[in-house]
Design an enzyme around this catalytic site. Sequence first.
Site, PDB file in Angstrom:
ATOM      1  N   LYS A 194       3.941  -9.713  -6.520  1.00  0.00           N
ATOM      2  CA  LYS A 194       4.444  -9.329  -7.842  1.00  0.00           C
ATOM      3  C   LYS A 194       5.968  -9.417  -7.871  1.00  0.00           C
ATOM      4  O   LYS A 194       6.566  -9.989  -8.767  1.00  0.00           O
ATOM      5  CB  LYS A 194       3.964  -7.910  -8.155  1.00  0.00           C
ATOM      6  CG  LYS A 194       4.347  -7.415  -9.519  1.00  0.00           C
ATOM      7  CD  LYS A 194       3.669  -6.080  -9.801  1.00  0.00           C
ATOM      8  CE  LYS A 194       4.263  -5.412 -11.017  1.00  0.00           C
ATOM      9  NZ  LYS A 194       3.605  -4.132 -11.324  1.00  0.00           N
ATOM     10  N   GLU A 240       6.870  -8.619   4.279  1.00  0.00           N
ATOM     11  CA  GLU A 240       5.758  -9.245   5.008  1.00  0.00           C
ATOM     12  C   GLU A 240       5.357 -10.570   4.359  1.00  0.00           C
ATOM     13  O   GLU A 240       5.178 -11.590   5.032  1.00  0.00           O
ATOM     14  CB  GLU A 240       4.528  -8.309   5.001  1.00  0.00           C
ATOM     15  CG  GLU A 240       4.705  -7.009   5.753  1.00  0.00           C
ATOM     16  CD  GLU A 240       5.181  -5.868   4.868  1.00  0.00           C
ATOM     17  OE1 GLU A 240       5.992  -6.111   3.952  1.00  0.00           O
ATOM     18  OE2 GLU A 240       4.750  -4.731   5.110  1.00  0.00           O
ATOM     19  N   GLY A 284       0.177  -3.427  -9.012  1.00  0.00           N
ATOM     20  CA  GLY A 284      -0.337  -4.243  -7.901  1.00  0.00           C
ATOM     21  C   GLY A 284      -1.807  -3.965  -7.610  1.00  0.00           C
ATOM     22  O   GLY A 284      -2.620  -4.883  -7.500  1.00  0.00           O
ATOM     23  N   ARG A 285      -2.160  -2.687  -7.487  1.00  0.00           N
ATOM     24  CA  ARG A 285      -3.541  -2.355  -7.107  1.00  0.00           C
ATOM     25  C   ARG A 285      -4.523  -2.538  -8.255  1.00  0.00           C
ATOM     26  O   ARG A 285      -5.721  -2.295  -8.103  1.00  0.00           O
ATOM     27  CB  ARG A 285      -3.595  -0.934  -6.532  1.00  0.00           C
ATOM     28  CG  ARG A 285      -2.993   0.128  -7.433  1.00  0.00           C
ATOM     29  CD  ARG A 285      -2.766   1.432  -6.674  1.00  0.00           C
ATOM     30  NE  ARG A 285      -2.027   2.423  -7.460  1.00  0.00           N
ATOM     31  CZ  ARG A 285      -0.712   2.461  -7.554  1.00  0.00           C
ATOM     32  NH1 ARG A 285       0.027   1.544  -6.945  1.00  0.00           N
ATOM     33  NH2 ARG A 285      -0.116   3.401  -8.256  1.00  0.00           N
ATOM     34  N   GLU A 289      -3.138   5.614  -3.406  1.00  0.00           N
ATOM     35  CA  GLU A 289      -1.810   5.208  -3.865  1.00  0.00           C
ATOM     36  C   GLU A 289      -1.596   5.674  -5.309  1.00  0.00           C
ATOM     37  O   GLU A 289      -0.485   5.998  -5.712  1.00  0.00           O
ATOM     38  CB  GLU A 289      -1.655   3.687  -3.755  1.00  0.00           C
ATOM     39  CG  GLU A 289      -0.214   3.251  -3.793  1.00  0.00           C
ATOM     40  CD  GLU A 289      -0.040   1.789  -3.411  1.00  0.00           C
ATOM     41  OE1 GLU A 289       0.179   1.504  -2.224  1.00  0.00           O
ATOM     42  OE2 GLU A 289      -0.121   0.930  -4.287  1.00  0.00           O
ATOM     43  N   HIS A 339     -24.400   5.389  12.754  1.00  0.00           N
ATOM     44  CA  HIS A 339     -24.467   5.407  14.226  1.00  0.00           C
ATOM     45  C   HIS A 339     -23.111   5.744  14.829  1.00  0.00           C
ATOM     46  O   HIS A 339     -22.885   5.517  16.010  1.00  0.00           O
ATOM     47  CB  HIS A 339     -24.976   4.059  14.729  1.00  0.00           C
ATOM     48  CG  HIS A 339     -26.352   3.764  14.217  1.00  0.00           C
ATOM     49  ND1 HIS A 339     -27.490   4.100  14.916  1.00  0.00           N
ATOM     50  CD2 HIS A 339     -26.766   3.237  13.044  1.00  0.00           C
ATOM     51  CE1 HIS A 339     -28.556   3.754  14.197  1.00  0.00           C
ATOM     52  NE2 HIS A 339     -28.141   3.235  13.048  1.00  0.00           N
ATOM     53  N   LYS A 398       9.297   0.251   2.375  1.00  0.00           N
ATOM     54  CA  LYS A 398       9.792  -1.135   2.309  1.00  0.00           C
ATOM     55  C   LYS A 398      11.301  -1.170   2.570  1.00  0.00           C
ATOM     56  O   LYS A 398      11.805  -2.020   3.311  1.00  0.00           O
ATOM     57  CB  LYS A 398       9.514  -1.730   0.920  1.00  0.00           C
ATOM     58  CG  LYS A 398       8.047  -2.054   0.643  1.00  0.00           C
ATOM     59  CD  LYS A 398       7.901  -2.754  -0.710  1.00  0.00           C
ATOM     60  CE  LYS A 398       6.469  -3.084  -1.052  1.00  0.00           C
ATOM     61  NZ  LYS A 398       6.306  -3.820  -2.301  1.00  0.00           N
TER      62      LYS A 398
HETATM   63  C1  G6Q Z   1       0.286  -1.678  -5.299  1.00  0.00           C
HETATM   64  C2  G6Q Z   1       1.459  -1.392  -4.497  1.00  0.00           C
HETATM   65  C3  G6Q Z   1       1.620  -2.235  -3.267  1.00  0.00           C
HETATM   66  C4  G6Q Z   1       2.023  -3.669  -3.556  1.00  0.00           C
HETATM   67  C5  G6Q Z   1       2.399  -4.361  -2.270  1.00  0.00           C
HETATM   68  C6  G6Q Z   1       2.780  -5.813  -2.475  1.00  0.00           C
HETATM   69  O1  G6Q Z   1       0.019  -1.116  -6.329  1.00  0.00           O
HETATM   70  O2  G6Q Z   1       2.590  -1.448  -5.264  1.00  0.00           O
HETATM   71  O3  G6Q Z   1       0.445  -2.251  -2.490  1.00  0.00           O
HETATM   72  O4  G6Q Z   1       0.996  -4.354  -4.197  1.00  0.00           O
HETATM   73  O5  G6Q Z   1       3.449  -3.659  -1.673  1.00  0.00           O
HETATM   74  O6  G6Q Z   1       3.819  -5.929  -3.398  1.00  0.00           O
HETATM   75  P1  G6Q Z   1       4.189  -7.324  -4.006  1.00  0.00           P
HETATM   76  O7  G6Q Z   1       3.031  -7.832  -4.779  1.00  0.00           O
HETATM   77  O8  G6Q Z   1       5.382  -7.094  -4.866  1.00  0.00           O
HETATM   78  O9  G6Q Z   1       4.489  -8.236  -2.842  1.00  0.00           O
END
Ligand code: G6Q
Length: 547
Positions: free
Chosen positions: A208, A214, A268-269, A354, A385, A513
């Site tokens: 996003k 990463e 994002g989620r 989150e 199990h 981050k």
């Molecule tokens: C989701 C969070 C988080 C995010 C990641 C990746 O709601 O904000 O999980 O999606 O940190 O972020 P980017 O999409 O900006 O790389």
Amino acid sequence: MNAPLFNTINTFTQLTEHAKTASAWQMRDLFASQANRFGELSVSAAGLFLDYSKNRLNRETLSLLLALARECRVEEKREAMFAGEIFNNTEHRAVLHTALRAPRNDTVLFEGKNVMPEIHAVLDQMEAFTRRVHSGEWKGCTGQRITDVVKIGIGGSDLGPRMVCQALRPYLRDDIRVHFVSNVDGHDMDAALKPLKRETTLFIVASKTFTTLETMLNAHTARNWFLQGGSESDLPKHFVAISTNAEAVTAFGIHPDNMFPFWDWVGGRYSVWSAIGLSVALAIGYDHFTEFLAGAHAMDVHFRQARPEINMPMLLALVGIWNRNFLGYPSVSIAPYLQDLGNFPSYLQQLEMESNGKHVTRSGAAVTWHTSPVVWGNVGTNGQHAYFQLLHQGTDITPIDFITTLKPSHKLPGHHAALLANCFAQSEALMLGKTADEARADMQAQKMAPADIEQLIPHRSFPGNRPSNTILLNSLRPESLGALVALYEHKTFVQGAIWDVNSFDQWGVELGKVLAKTILEEFEANTSHPHDGSTTGLIGLAKAALE
Ligand code: G6Q
């Protein structure tokens, strides 16, 4: 939107009192005294069935919980979200993931403008791209078709597509393989790249913000790998991006024509329904992707229109509130009795923890009640199990969501009946437990010595009375999966509305981050920043090892 604080409202006090009585109830007795308990405490919606009768609650509990939702103005808040108001008040953003799965001819206004044409323009772009890749019209640098897609992204830009591609395994096309790389641990990318050929591989960089450490490192590694055998001019055939940050995408070297946008009003989620779902469309075909969206839309319509008494997300959320805030259970376990839903617990972990892992109200006051429980779990029957022992006899009570399908997607005889038998047996056993008399009778039937029997009774009897929900899908298809995910999104929304937290920001994630960037700079530039003694010590050890 101001609503009275959760623990200052009348129904909170009433529910607190009511819980004192309820904690003495035995679910066995509740079933015995309510002939149609299963019928009364179950609901169907958008192709899903929810049985919440195996909870320590009765009709009065439910009516108090529904009154609680009214007092917390859940329905008003729901309308504010659907109507595109600035519901994410700490980031000044609307929350419109529901618009992503609405039909083309709907009108959803954001700041006076209908967002549906923009959403469908991107969906059309995704469809055209997906069809070109599948038909072979989209060619790699040597004129060959794409056989492998590496989807790079993390968190909300990873968990949704990863979970859906696994869940819909029977729908996977056999002419293309989608691989997911999320972890900055180089072993993840290294393992993904090893079997691949540059000329037939497409990379999707999904972020996003397009700044996440990463993802950007993985994207650069992928580009370097590609350039070891290809040229810069070939990159447009092998790299596409999904982001809200066009500038950063261009700076990375991805052509604007190869960018699939989305908007800051998609968290994002909550983004699997947006262009972030491109890897899903490539894996299962665009038509199945639209079925997935349609299933979620069906749940949206139900959530928005059904009366609270028969509103599945509302009821699931309220039962969760009862268990968390009034009976005091600290975690929730997710038990999909479906191998293909193996990533669903992790997906829900992010969605719920989150969203509602917050310690202040929307207006910034400290909350004085519990918010999100810990969400964890694994597939059944495997979990049985392993950690189910604690669920049956541990000192904490953990409510469980059992999720399964009535019909399997395979034709192997015997397996599905065995799976369902185990699933239903677990919720029954957790609820009934085993009394000392029952344990004694069992052992007597085995002709055990009376002294041994009496010694073993405390170990072989179970308290029972442990709550669970069971969610049944007819089968795991794109529509039913869409509805299931939307069910939990709305459950999360309702709980956040009651706890009066902003379910759509994630400042804790942002802090991690930022701090990681500072420490990385210390490794790379050999600078140093002030830290606590532990962090300084760890950085020192790592610096020495990395030299
Ligand atoms: C989701 C969070 C988080 C995010 C990641 C990746 O709601 O904000 O999980 O999606 O940190 O972020 P980017 O999409 O900006 O790389």
